[in-house]
Design a protein around this motif. Structure first.
Motif, PDB file in Angstrom:
ATOM      1  N   PHE A 254       0.836  -1.203   0.000  1.00 19.71           N
ATOM      2  CA  PHE A 254       0.000   0.000   0.000  1.00 19.71           C
ATOM      3  C   PHE A 254       0.874   1.257   0.000  1.00 19.71           C
ATOM      4  O   PHE A 254       1.838   1.346   0.748  1.00 19.71           O
ATOM      5  N   GLN A 255       0.532   2.206  -0.852  1.00 19.06           N
ATOM      6  CA  GLN A 255       1.225   3.498  -0.931  1.00 19.06           C
ATOM      7  C   GLN A 255       2.692   3.408  -1.354  1.00 19.06           C
ATOM      8  O   GLN A 255       3.462   4.311  -1.077  1.00 19.06           O
ATOM      9  N   THR A 256       3.106   2.314  -1.996  1.00 16.71           N
ATOM     10  CA  THR A 256       4.462   2.307  -2.548  1.00 16.71           C
ATOM     11  C   THR A 256       4.426   2.885  -3.955  1.00 16.71           C
ATOM     12  O   THR A 256       3.351   3.010  -4.557  1.00 16.71           O
ATOM     13  N   ALA A 257       5.597   3.214  -4.471  1.00 14.91           N
ATOM     14  CA  ALA A 257       5.678   3.767  -5.830  1.00 14.91           C
ATOM     15  C   ALA A 257       5.060   2.794  -6.836  1.00 14.91           C
ATOM     16  O   ALA A 257       4.367   3.209  -7.771  1.00 14.91           O
ATOM     17  N   GLU A 258       5.290   1.494  -6.595  1.00 10.51           N
ATOM     18  CA  GLU A 258       4.766   0.473  -7.500  1.00 10.51           C
ATOM     19  C   GLU A 258       3.231   0.463  -7.466  1.00 10.51           C
ATOM     20  O   GLU A 258       2.568   0.298  -8.490  1.00 10.51           O
ATOM     21  N   TYR A 259       2.683   0.648  -6.263  1.00  4.04           N
ATOM     22  CA  TYR A 259       1.238   0.696  -6.052  1.00  4.04           C
ATOM     23  C   TYR A 259       0.646   1.907  -6.787  1.00  4.04           C
ATOM     24  O   TYR A 259      -0.390   1.810  -7.457  1.00  4.04           O
ATOM     25  N   LEU A 260       1.329   3.033  -6.679  1.00  4.83           N
ATOM     26  CA  LEU A 260       0.868   4.239  -7.361  1.00  4.83           C
ATOM     27  C   LEU A 260       0.898   4.066  -8.882  1.00  4.83           C
ATOM     28  O   LEU A 260       0.031   4.562  -9.601  1.00  4.83           O
ATOM     29  N   MET A 261       1.914   3.350  -9.339  1.00  2.00           N
ATOM     30  CA  MET A 261       2.047   3.068 -10.774  1.00  2.00           C
ATOM     31  C   MET A 261       0.833   2.272 -11.243  1.00  2.00           C
ATOM     32  O   MET A 261       0.210   2.583 -12.254  1.00  2.00           O
ATOM     33  N   LYS A 262       0.489   1.254 -10.431  1.00  2.00           N
ATOM     34  CA  LYS A 262      -0.636   0.384 -10.762  1.00  2.00           C
ATOM     35  C   LYS A 262      -1.931   1.191 -10.868  1.00  2.00           C
ATOM     36  O   LYS A 262      -2.794   0.899 -11.691  1.00  2.00           O
ATOM     37  N   TYR A 263      -2.052   2.211 -10.005  1.00  2.00           N
ATOM     38  CA  TYR A 263      -3.284   2.996 -10.005  1.00  2.00           C
ATOM     39  C   TYR A 263      -3.196   4.278 -10.846  1.00  2.00           C
ATOM     40  O   TYR A 263      -3.979   5.209 -10.664  1.00  2.00           O
ATOM     41  N   GLN A 265      -1.117   6.850 -11.056  1.00  3.05           N
ATOM     42  CA  GLN A 265      -0.859   8.167 -10.472  1.00  3.05           C
ATOM     43  C   GLN A 265       0.486   8.767 -10.857  1.00  3.05           C
ATOM     44  O   GLN A 265       0.730   9.937 -10.603  1.00  3.05           O
ATOM     45  N   ILE A 266       1.373   7.945 -11.420  1.00  2.00           N
ATOM     46  CA  ILE A 266       2.687   8.475 -11.806  1.00  2.00           C
ATOM     47  C   ILE A 266       2.994   8.084 -13.255  1.00  2.00           C
ATOM     48  O   ILE A 266       2.439   7.128 -13.776  1.00  2.00           O
ATOM     49  N   ASP A 267       3.882   8.870 -13.874  1.00  2.00           N
ATOM     50  CA  ASP A 267       4.227   8.578 -15.262  1.00  2.00           C
ATOM     51  C   ASP A 267       5.280   7.493 -15.367  1.00  2.00           C
ATOM     52  O   ASP A 267       5.191   6.614 -16.211  1.00  2.00           O
ATOM     53  N   ILE A 268       6.292   7.631 -14.492  1.00  2.00           N
ATOM     54  CA  ILE A 268       7.463   6.767 -14.636  1.00  2.00           C
ATOM     55  C   ILE A 268       7.889   6.240 -13.268  1.00  2.00           C
ATOM     56  O   ILE A 268       7.931   6.985 -12.291  1.00  2.00           O
ATOM     57  N   LEU A 269       8.193   4.942 -13.227  1.00  2.00           N
ATOM     58  CA  LEU A 269       8.775   4.340 -12.037  1.00  2.00           C
ATOM     59  C   LEU A 269      10.244   4.109 -12.364  1.00  2.00           C
ATOM     60  O   LEU A 269      10.557   3.427 -13.338  1.00  2.00           O
ATOM     61  N   SER A 270      11.141   4.687 -11.574  1.00  2.00           N
ATOM     62  CA  SER A 270      12.556   4.609 -11.939  1.00  2.00           C
ATOM     63  C   SER A 270      13.405   4.083 -10.788  1.00  2.00           C
ATOM     64  O   SER A 270      13.118   4.352  -9.618  1.00  2.00           O
ATOM     65  N   THR A 271      14.444   3.335 -11.117  1.00  2.00           N
ATOM     66  CA  THR A 271      15.425   2.981 -10.099  1.00  2.00           C
ATOM     67  C   THR A 271      16.325   4.200  -9.913  1.00  2.00           C
ATOM     68  O   THR A 271      16.341   5.100 -10.754  1.00  2.00           O
TER      69      THR A 271
ATOM     70  N   GLU B 168      -6.872   6.800  -1.456  1.00  2.00           N
ATOM     71  CA  GLU B 168      -5.452   6.788  -1.833  1.00  2.00           C
ATOM     72  C   GLU B 168      -5.282   6.220  -3.240  1.00  2.00           C
ATOM     73  O   GLU B 168      -4.476   6.714  -4.021  1.00  2.00           O
ATOM     74  N   GLU B 169      -6.059   5.172  -3.538  1.00  2.00           N
ATOM     75  CA  GLU B 169      -5.935   4.544  -4.859  1.00  2.00           C
ATOM     76  C   GLU B 169      -6.335   5.497  -5.982  1.00  2.00           C
ATOM     77  O   GLU B 169      -5.811   5.433  -7.086  1.00  2.00           O
ATOM     78  N   THR B 170      -7.279   6.386  -5.672  1.00  2.00           N
ATOM     79  CA  THR B 170      -7.732   7.307  -6.719  1.00  2.00           C
ATOM     80  C   THR B 170      -7.118   8.698  -6.539  1.00  2.00           C
ATOM     81  O   THR B 170      -7.639   9.679  -7.044  1.00  2.00           O
ATOM     82  N   ALA B 171      -6.009   8.755  -5.770  1.00  2.00           N
ATOM     83  CA  ALA B 171      -5.152   9.951  -5.713  1.00  2.00           C
ATOM     84  C   ALA B 171      -5.766  11.155  -5.007  1.00  2.00           C
ATOM     85  O   ALA B 171      -5.981  12.199  -5.606  1.00  2.00           O
ATOM     86  N   GLN B 172      -6.004  10.995  -3.711  1.00  2.00           N
ATOM     87  CA  GLN B 172      -6.519  12.102  -2.901  1.00  2.00           C
ATOM     88  C   GLN B 172      -5.598  13.320  -2.967  1.00  2.00           C
ATOM     89  O   GLN B 172      -6.044  14.442  -3.167  1.00  2.00           O
ATOM     90  N   GLY B 173      -4.294  13.065  -2.792  1.00  2.00           N
ATOM     91  CA  GLY B 173      -3.330  14.177  -2.799  1.00  2.00           C
ATOM     92  C   GLY B 173      -3.349  14.930  -4.117  1.00  2.00           C
ATOM     93  O   GLY B 173      -3.388  16.164  -4.145  1.00  2.00           O
ATOM     94  N   THR B 174      -3.342  14.200  -5.212  1.00  2.00           N
ATOM     95  CA  THR B 174      -3.336  14.826  -6.531  1.00  2.00           C
ATOM     96  C   THR B 174      -4.618  15.629  -6.752  1.00  2.00           C
ATOM     97  O   THR B 174      -4.581  16.739  -7.294  1.00  2.00           O
ATOM     98  N   ALA B 175      -5.749  15.064  -6.324  1.00  2.00           N
ATOM     99  CA  ALA B 175      -7.030  15.754  -6.537  1.00  2.00           C
ATOM    100  C   ALA B 175      -7.019  17.119  -5.845  1.00  2.00           C
ATOM    101  O   ALA B 175      -7.445  18.123  -6.429  1.00  2.00           O
ATOM    102  N   ILE B 176      -6.500  17.168  -4.623  1.00  2.00           N
ATOM    103  CA  ILE B 176      -6.438  18.441  -3.896  1.00  2.00           C
ATOM    104  C   ILE B 176      -5.438  19.379  -4.567  1.00  2.00           C
ATOM    105  O   ILE B 176      -5.736  20.555  -4.813  1.00  2.00           O
ATOM    106  N   ALA B 177      -4.252  18.848  -4.887  1.00  2.00           N
ATOM    107  CA  ALA B 177      -3.202  19.666  -5.507  1.00  2.00           C
ATOM    108  C   ALA B 177      -3.710  20.313  -6.800  1.00  2.00           C
ATOM    109  O   ALA B 177      -3.503  21.508  -7.033  1.00  2.00           O
ATOM    110  N   VAL B 178      -4.391  19.524  -7.627  1.00  2.00           N
ATOM    111  CA  VAL B 178      -4.905  20.048  -8.897  1.00  2.00           C
ATOM    112  C   VAL B 178      -5.887  21.191  -8.635  1.00  2.00           C
ATOM    113  O   VAL B 178      -5.858  22.228  -9.296  1.00  2.00           O
ATOM    114  N   ASN B 179      -6.735  21.027  -7.617  1.00  2.00           N
ATOM    115  CA  ASN B 179      -7.673  22.102  -7.296  1.00  2.00           C
ATOM    116  C   ASN B 179      -6.950  23.384  -6.877  1.00  2.00           C
ATOM    117  O   ASN B 179      -7.356  24.482  -7.249  1.00  2.00           O
TER     118      ASN B 179
END
Lengths: 325, 316
Positions: A254-263, A265-271, B168-179
């Protein structure tokens, strides 16, 4: 001296010598070796450092401070720190189990830093950029008035020089000891990003371990391109807060860079190893940088006005607080 | 009306007065003088009590379950309100409400956090804690307002953005930041009003405005006093102490230049008189609307940038 005495004496000497040797070994072990948090391997510190503070066995990325980040990310000796005269103060006279003034003092002693972010101009493969690099070791990288001000100035500098802006984040969030003033830094930095957007200036953010709260909810996630470093934990609310709210435990990734990638939220996952090359390539891909003059002019007007008034305001506020106290 | 803990002495006194009145009715003895005496005492006591509220007492008022919510205020300050729903991406987050209306005939867009009054209501509106989809719905309404040149009024009363897995999965932080960034860019006037709780980024996500106003007993902070106490003191029970240290009252925030103006509440808090509360609110909104509507899009944006650009205090 009998033969027996001679043996006894020799034994004592040997024991003393061994004790001394052991003590020395113990001491140097502590300095030379570290344990990987992830795979528990005993690692030679030098091996880890030579490997950009990444575990050679399991590829775990250790947290690094701003100094190391700057070394790794920018061309050698190219980083020129700016805005070092922007320093923190204690506008609220805040005190919890320790006064904020003391916390600032001990953070400075511990890290040899003036605040939780270093800003300046640097080069990546010869390409000029304006950079802000946060440091988690200074009060958890928390964003107060100074962090917000320095990052905003770095963005304004990027506009003025028409060079891309790069922000490397590592922060627990807003700095509670500055209360609403630190909340305002979220608005301030985001307003500055809005200006970068308007001008058409490239803004890249690199989210590193850890990036949370008010930093996630402002300039960190506003990059035109968002890169997250492998294994970094990134989120809005802290894990404990979520667990307490929903009363269930969370998945380990939960809340790892990989998790964010899956959802998405990020463009690029980099080492860490690829980070510089990734950014360098992106800079080239976005050339030439075309920046709207009009926005640059507008921002310059405001930032000039601001520098004088901010100082005046600081003085008058200090007076007010004193009168009240 | 739910009595707050610190109001008990006042309620006790009023109960005594009622007793006296009853007694007066039953016996021939004239009690008018005694009653008058006690009534005056109650009056003086109330004046003093409500004029010297501590930060934690103000928080109790701001969180009062009968405090006027989004609907109570919108019904009283505007005409012809039409609620718009959904983020057009699959969700209608009911913790955020909004839509066009007129205030004294001026077309505006009103957007705000929505707290329920009953438990059932609160479950629907998630206790006024928006998900990322709520912030995206708000942004959609802001853009709508910009397209049709309507000034934006935001009414903020939230314990914070919701901390959950889906959030968190749908990006709470990003949603606020964008606003935050998109509010900065808007070409129409924006007026934000903290009406009750103004907690953290969850509140700020609707408050990057040309004017930020605050109700007299509302509070606005970077973190809830409970959260702050549990982190810094390692004891959530010390929230009162944290509330003092965080300087969260309207008076303090006006001093630190975080807000622009304070809206008076009826004595004891907004829940004692919805109509008077709304009247005070409407007056301030109209005053600020008139000032802002005379400005050009460029002026509005530059002023908004400058306003937040200068926030914060650094060492000289």
């Amino acid at each position: 001296m009998t033969i027996k005495d001679w043996f006894n004496k020799r034994k004592e000497l040997q024991i003393a010598h061994r004790e001394l040797e052991e003590a020395q070994i113990d001491d140097s072990i502590g300095k030379l070796w570290i344990k990987c948090y992830n795979c528990n391997a005993q690692l030679l510190k030098k091996d880890v450092e030579d490997n950009l503070d990444v575990c050679p066995q399991c590829n775990y990325h250790f947290r690094i401070n701003s100094e190391k980040r700057i070394q790794q990310l920018f061309d050698e000796g190219s980083f020129k720190e700016m805005f070092t005269d922007v320093l923190p103060t204690d506008p609220l006279n805040f005190e919890d189990t320790e006064t904020y003034k003391n916390r600032l003092k001990s953070a400075k002693e511990k890290t040899n830093l003036n605040e939780a972010v270093k800003c300046g101009e640097a080069k990546i493969d010869g390409e000029r950029v304006s950079a802000a690099v946060m440091d988690f070791e200074y009060m958890g990288g928390s964003m107060g008035s100074v962090v917000g001000e320095k990052i905003t100035r770095a963005m304004e500098y990027a506009l003025q020089e028409k060079i891309p802006m790069i922000a490397v984040t590592a922060s627990g969030g807003a700095r509670m000891q500055e209360s609403a003033l630190s909340l305002m830094q979220m608005a301030k930095t985001s307003c500055a990003v809005a200006r970068l957007n308007e001008a058409g200036l490239l803004y890249i953010t690199v989210l590193t371990e850890p990036t949370f709260g008010g930093v996630t909810a402002s300039f960190a996630t506003l990059g035109d391109i968002i890169i997250a470093e492998q294994g970094a934990r990134i989120g809005f609310a802290g894990r404990r807060v979520i667990e307490q709210t929903i009363k269930q435990s969370l998945p380990s990734d939960f809340q790892t860079a990989e998790y964010l990638m899956k959802y998405g939220q990020i463009d690029i996952l980099s080492t860490r190893k690829d980070l510089k090359a990734t950014i360098s390539n992106l800079l080239k891909l976005h050339k030439p940088y075309v920046v709207k003059e009009e926005t640059v002019k507008k921002v310059k007007e405001v930032s000039e006005k601001k520098t004088t008034t901010a100082k005046k305001k600081t003085v008058s506020k200090k007076k007010k607080v004193k009168v009240e106290a | 009306m739910l009595m707050l803990r610190f109001e008990k002495p006042l309620y006790d006194l009023r109960a005594k007065i009622n007793e006296l009145e009853e007694m007066g009715k039953r016996s021939d003895k004239d009690m008018t003088k005694e009653i008058q005496h006690f009534e005056q005492a109650a009056e003086e006591f109330a004046e003093e009590l409500y004029a010297n509220l501590t930060p934690s007492q103000k928080i109790q008022i701001a969180r009062h379950p009968e405090r006027p919510n989004f609907k109570d205020l919108v019904d009283r300050i505007s005409e012809n309100f039409v609620e718009f729903h959904g983020d057009r991406e699959g969700t209608d987050d009911r913790a955020i409400a909004g839509g066009p209306a007129t205030i004294d005939g001026i077309p505006v867009m009103i957007v705000g956090t929505y707290k329920g009054k009953s438990t059932k209501d609160n479950l629907i509106h998630n206790f006024g804690m928006p998900q990322p989809q709520g912030y995206r719905k708000a942004l959609r309404l802001f853009k709508h307002a910009e397209r049709f040149n309507m000034p934006i009024i935001t009414l903020i009363d939230t314990p914070g953005a919701y901390p959950g897995i889906k959030a968190e999965e749908t990006a709470q932080g990003t949603a606020i930041a964008v606003n935050l960034a998109e509010l900065a860019k808007l070409k129409v006037p924006v007026i934000a009003i903290i009406t009750g709780e103004g907690c953290s980024g969850g509140a700020l996500g609707l408050a990057v405005a040309n004017k930020v106003l605050m109700f007299e007993h509302a509070y606005y902070t970077v973190i809830s006093p409970e959260g702050c106490a549990s982190i810094l003191w390692r004891d959530a029970a010390l929230a009162d102490k944290a509330a003092e240290a965080l300087k969260i009252t309207a008076d303090d925030l006006l001093k630190f230049d975080i807000i622009d103006d304070i809206i008076k509440e009826p004595r004891g808090g907004a829940h004692y008189d919805y109509d008077l509360t709304a009247k005070n609110l409407k007056k301030k909104i109209l005053k600020n609307l008139k000032e802002l509507m005379s400005k050009s899009a460029d002026e509005l944006r530059n002023e908004r940038y400058e306003k937040f650009r200068t926030k914060g205090v650094i060492a000289k």
